[in-house]
Motif scaffolding. Structure first.
Motif, PDB file in Angstrom:
ATOM      1  N   MET A 197      62.349  29.387  30.477  1.00 43.71           N
ATOM      2  CA  MET A 197      61.335  29.137  31.436  1.00 43.71           C
ATOM      3  C   MET A 197      61.908  27.741  32.179  1.00 43.71           C
ATOM      4  N   LYS A 198      62.973  27.281  31.704  1.00 48.74           N
ATOM      5  CA  LYS A 198      63.320  26.170  32.458  1.00 48.74           C
ATOM      6  C   LYS A 198      63.651  26.496  33.902  1.00 48.74           C
ATOM      7  N   GLY A 199      63.240  25.815  34.878  1.00 47.08           N
ATOM      8  CA  GLY A 199      63.272  25.804  36.205  1.00 47.08           C
ATOM      9  C   GLY A 199      62.492  27.104  36.788  1.00 47.08           C
ATOM     10  N   HIS A 200      61.639  27.708  36.163  1.00 42.37           N
ATOM     11  CA  HIS A 200      60.623  28.801  36.619  1.00 42.37           C
ATOM     12  C   HIS A 200      59.163  28.532  36.294  1.00 42.37           C
ATOM     13  N   CYS A 201      58.939  27.310  35.815  1.00 40.72           N
ATOM     14  CA  CYS A 201      57.674  27.163  35.775  1.00 40.72           C
ATOM     15  C   CYS A 201      56.679  26.915  36.721  1.00 40.72           C
ATOM     16  N   ALA A 202      57.291  26.481  37.851  1.00 40.93           N
ATOM     17  CA  ALA A 202      56.806  26.452  39.482  1.00 40.93           C
ATOM     18  C   ALA A 202      56.336  27.843  40.003  1.00 40.93           C
ATOM     19  N   ASP A 203      57.484  28.548  39.746  1.00 40.79           N
ATOM     20  CA  ASP A 203      57.145  29.976  40.292  1.00 40.79           C
ATOM     21  C   ASP A 203      55.989  30.750  39.515  1.00 40.79           C
ATOM     22  N   LEU A 204      55.958  30.541  38.075  1.00 40.95           N
ATOM     23  CA  LEU A 204      54.871  31.353  37.598  1.00 40.95           C
ATOM     24  C   LEU A 204      53.687  30.691  37.955  1.00 40.95           C
ATOM     25  N   PHE A 205      53.651  29.132  38.133  1.00 39.82           N
ATOM     26  CA  PHE A 205      52.414  28.670  38.398  1.00 39.82           C
ATOM     27  C   PHE A 205      51.982  29.151  39.540  1.00 39.82           C
ATOM     28  N   LEU A 206      52.803  29.308  40.797  1.00 37.56           N
ATOM     29  CA  LEU A 206      52.338  29.797  41.841  1.00 37.56           C
ATOM     30  C   LEU A 206      51.889  31.424  41.971  1.00 37.56           C
ATOM     31  N   ILE A 207      52.558  32.161  41.091  1.00 35.62           N
ATOM     32  CA  ILE A 207      51.967  33.423  40.856  1.00 35.62           C
ATOM     33  C   ILE A 207      50.582  33.444  40.154  1.00 35.62           C
ATOM     34  N   ASN A 208      50.409  32.642  39.498  1.00 33.84           N
ATOM     35  CA  ASN A 208      49.034  32.693  38.531  1.00 33.84           C
ATOM     36  C   ASN A 208      48.027  32.094  39.758  1.00 33.84           C
ATOM     37  N   LEU A 209      48.354  31.279  40.714  1.00 31.13           N
ATOM     38  CA  LEU A 209      47.579  30.581  41.574  1.00 31.13           C
ATOM     39  C   LEU A 209      46.891  31.913  42.401  1.00 31.13           C
ATOM     40  N   THR A 210      47.852  33.008  42.758  1.00 31.37           N
ATOM     41  CA  THR A 210      47.282  33.878  43.653  1.00 31.37           C
ATOM     42  C   THR A 210      45.984  34.614  42.946  1.00 31.37           C
ATOM     43  N   PHE A 211      46.039  34.563  41.891  1.00 31.20           N
ATOM     44  CA  PHE A 211      44.962  35.345  41.009  1.00 31.20           C
ATOM     45  C   PHE A 211      43.692  34.460  40.887  1.00 31.20           C
ATOM     46  N   VAL A 212      43.938  33.061  41.119  1.00 33.18           N
ATOM     47  CA  VAL A 212      42.619  32.242  40.938  1.00 33.18           C
ATOM     48  C   VAL A 212      41.282  32.572  41.393  1.00 33.18           C
ATOM     49  N   GLY A 213      41.274  32.914  42.759  1.00 32.95           N
ATOM     50  CA  GLY A 213      40.301  33.546  43.324  1.00 32.95           C
ATOM     51  C   GLY A 213      39.574  34.578  42.714  1.00 32.95           C
ATOM     52  N   TRP A 214      40.374  35.522  42.452  1.00 34.56           N
ATOM     53  CA  TRP A 214      39.677  36.660  41.370  1.00 34.56           C
ATOM     54  C   TRP A 214      38.953  36.115  40.373  1.00 34.56           C
ATOM     55  N   ILE A 215      39.729  35.400  39.526  1.00 31.07           N
ATOM     56  CA  ILE A 215      39.443  34.768  38.132  1.00 31.07           C
ATOM     57  C   ILE A 215      38.152  33.947  38.360  1.00 31.07           C
ATOM     58  N   ILE A 216      38.147  33.136  39.407  1.00 31.76           N
ATOM     59  CA  ILE A 216      36.909  32.427  39.868  1.00 31.76           C
ATOM     60  C   ILE A 216      35.584  33.356  40.053  1.00 31.76           C
ATOM     61  N   LEU A 217      35.925  34.175  40.816  1.00 31.42           N
ATOM     62  CA  LEU A 217      34.860  35.163  41.159  1.00 31.42           C
ATOM     63  C   LEU A 217      34.319  36.075  40.058  1.00 31.42           C
ATOM     64  N   CYS A 218      35.225  36.493  39.195  1.00 30.79           N
ATOM     65  CA  CYS A 218      34.483  37.092  37.811  1.00 30.79           C
ATOM     66  C   CYS A 218      34.236  36.253  36.788  1.00 30.79           C
ATOM     67  N   ALA A 219      34.434  35.016  36.813  1.00 30.65           N
ATOM     68  CA  ALA A 219      33.951  33.971  35.964  1.00 30.65           C
ATOM     69  C   ALA A 219      32.715  33.714  36.340  1.00 30.65           C
ATOM     70  N   PHE A 220      32.525  33.569  37.785  1.00 30.26           N
ATOM     71  CA  PHE A 220      31.033  33.372  38.313  1.00 30.26           C
ATOM     72  C   PHE A 220      30.163  34.632  38.098  1.00 30.26           C
ATOM     73  N   ILE A 221      30.473  35.780  38.408  1.00 34.81           N
ATOM     74  CA  ILE A 221      29.728  36.901  38.022  1.00 34.81           C
ATOM     75  C   ILE A 221      29.295  36.901  36.371  1.00 34.81           C
ATOM     76  N   SER A 222      30.593  36.862  35.747  1.00 32.74           N
ATOM     77  CA  SER A 222      30.284  36.833  34.356  1.00 32.74           C
ATOM     78  C   SER A 222      29.207  35.947  33.786  1.00 32.74           C
ATOM     79  N   GLY A 223      29.234  34.562  34.362  1.00 29.46           N
ATOM     80  CA  GLY A 223      28.061  33.647  34.244  1.00 29.46           C
ATOM     81  C   GLY A 223      26.825  34.072  34.624  1.00 29.46           C
ATOM     82  N   MET A 224      26.697  34.707  35.666  1.00 27.09           N
ATOM     83  CA  MET A 224      25.483  35.220  35.934  1.00 27.09           C
ATOM     84  C   MET A 224      24.820  36.351  34.920  1.00 27.09           C
TER      85      MET A 224
END
Length: 276
Positions: A197-224
């Protein structure tokens, strides 16, 4: 590395195999939700809850198995058995998952000790001044200065903790994939993943970041859902299953696919260098 291309290809693969992937994700989600049935706060039940949670430590290996199958043109091998793969093969994958837990645990303990030390230094001096506000002496001023410095250090430590935890999680990303494909486990997998993973952490972080919206939405609905059904007993289990279904039929198929595809992309250099 072309992240956009990886994401686009992953979306196409996930779309074609969404039915199978969603079902596998749902099975894993339902299994992972089972401990919520036992999380009642009772002494004996809490012990059983911890034991069951430990036995399900490697349940997410099913995501790795399914993801690797679809990105290596073996989607015909997908089956519901992939959802229970991590549970059935718990003993095999325990060293790798336990190593990940131990690394995070040790880092957390170190930072908790440092944060507590700074907290006592910060609030101890502040309380001393509040208890005797009319006697401002050079010593009290010095203590006040130390308190301010400790307070600043406290915030620095907190953000440093978050940064290091995220960075370590990113560097450990390939451990379960290396174990699955090459049988590299435990601390050997940790070492190899850090190198991969040396030199690729930023790439993986950016990929994960694109799913943050879905994760937050699902977490919010899960909380409800948790608010409606509760978080203990049968109600808690039902709420957890509904939450798992929500993730399984929205973002998870694409999420596990893009992770597997990302791993395969960065693993090519290992083949070229003859390290594996």
């Amino acid at each position: 590395m072309n992240i956009s291309m990886i994401k686009q290809r992953a979306r196409e693969i996930a779309r074609v195999n969404k039915t199978s992937l969603s079902r596998i994700c749902l099975i894993i989600g339902v299994i992972s939700a089972f401990p919520s049935l036992l999380n009642s706060g009772n002494g004996m039940m809490h012990i059983i809850y911890l034991i069951i949670s430990a036995l399900l430590l490697a349940v997410e290996q099913g995501h790795v198995v399914a993801g690797l199958k679809v990105v290596t043109d073996r989607e015909y091998e997908l089956s519901d058995n992939d959802g229970v793969y991590g549970v059935v093969n718990w003993l095999e994958y325990l060293p790798t998952y336990l190593t990940k837990v131990l690394v995070i645990f040790v880092i957390s303990i170190i930072f908790i000790v440092l944060i507590l030390a700074c907290s006592f230094g910060s609030f101890g001096g502040l309380f001393a001044l509040i208890s005797d506000p009319y006697r401002v002496s050079p010593i009290a001023g010095f203590v006040s200065g130390l308190s301010a410095l400790s307070g600043i250090l406290l915030f620095v430590l907190f953000f440093a903790f978050l940064f290091i935890i995220i960075w370590v999680e990113l560097r450990m990303f390939a451990m379960t994939y290396l174990h699955q494909e090459y049988g590299i486990k435990g601390f050997a997998a940790l070492k190899e993943s850090f190198a991969l993973m040396k030199g690729h952490c930023a790439d993986l972080f950016l990929i994960n970041l694109t799913f943050v919206g879905w994760i937050i939405l699902c977490a919010f609905i899960s909380g409800m859902i948790g608010g409606v059904f509760g978080d203990n007993g049968i109600a808690g289990l039902l709420g957890s299953i509904l939450s798992a279904a929500l993730g399984a039929y929205t973002y998870q198929p694409a999420y596990i696919t893009v992770h597997a595809l990302f791993y395969k992309e960065i693993a090519y250099k290992f083949y070229d260098e003859g390290r594996i």
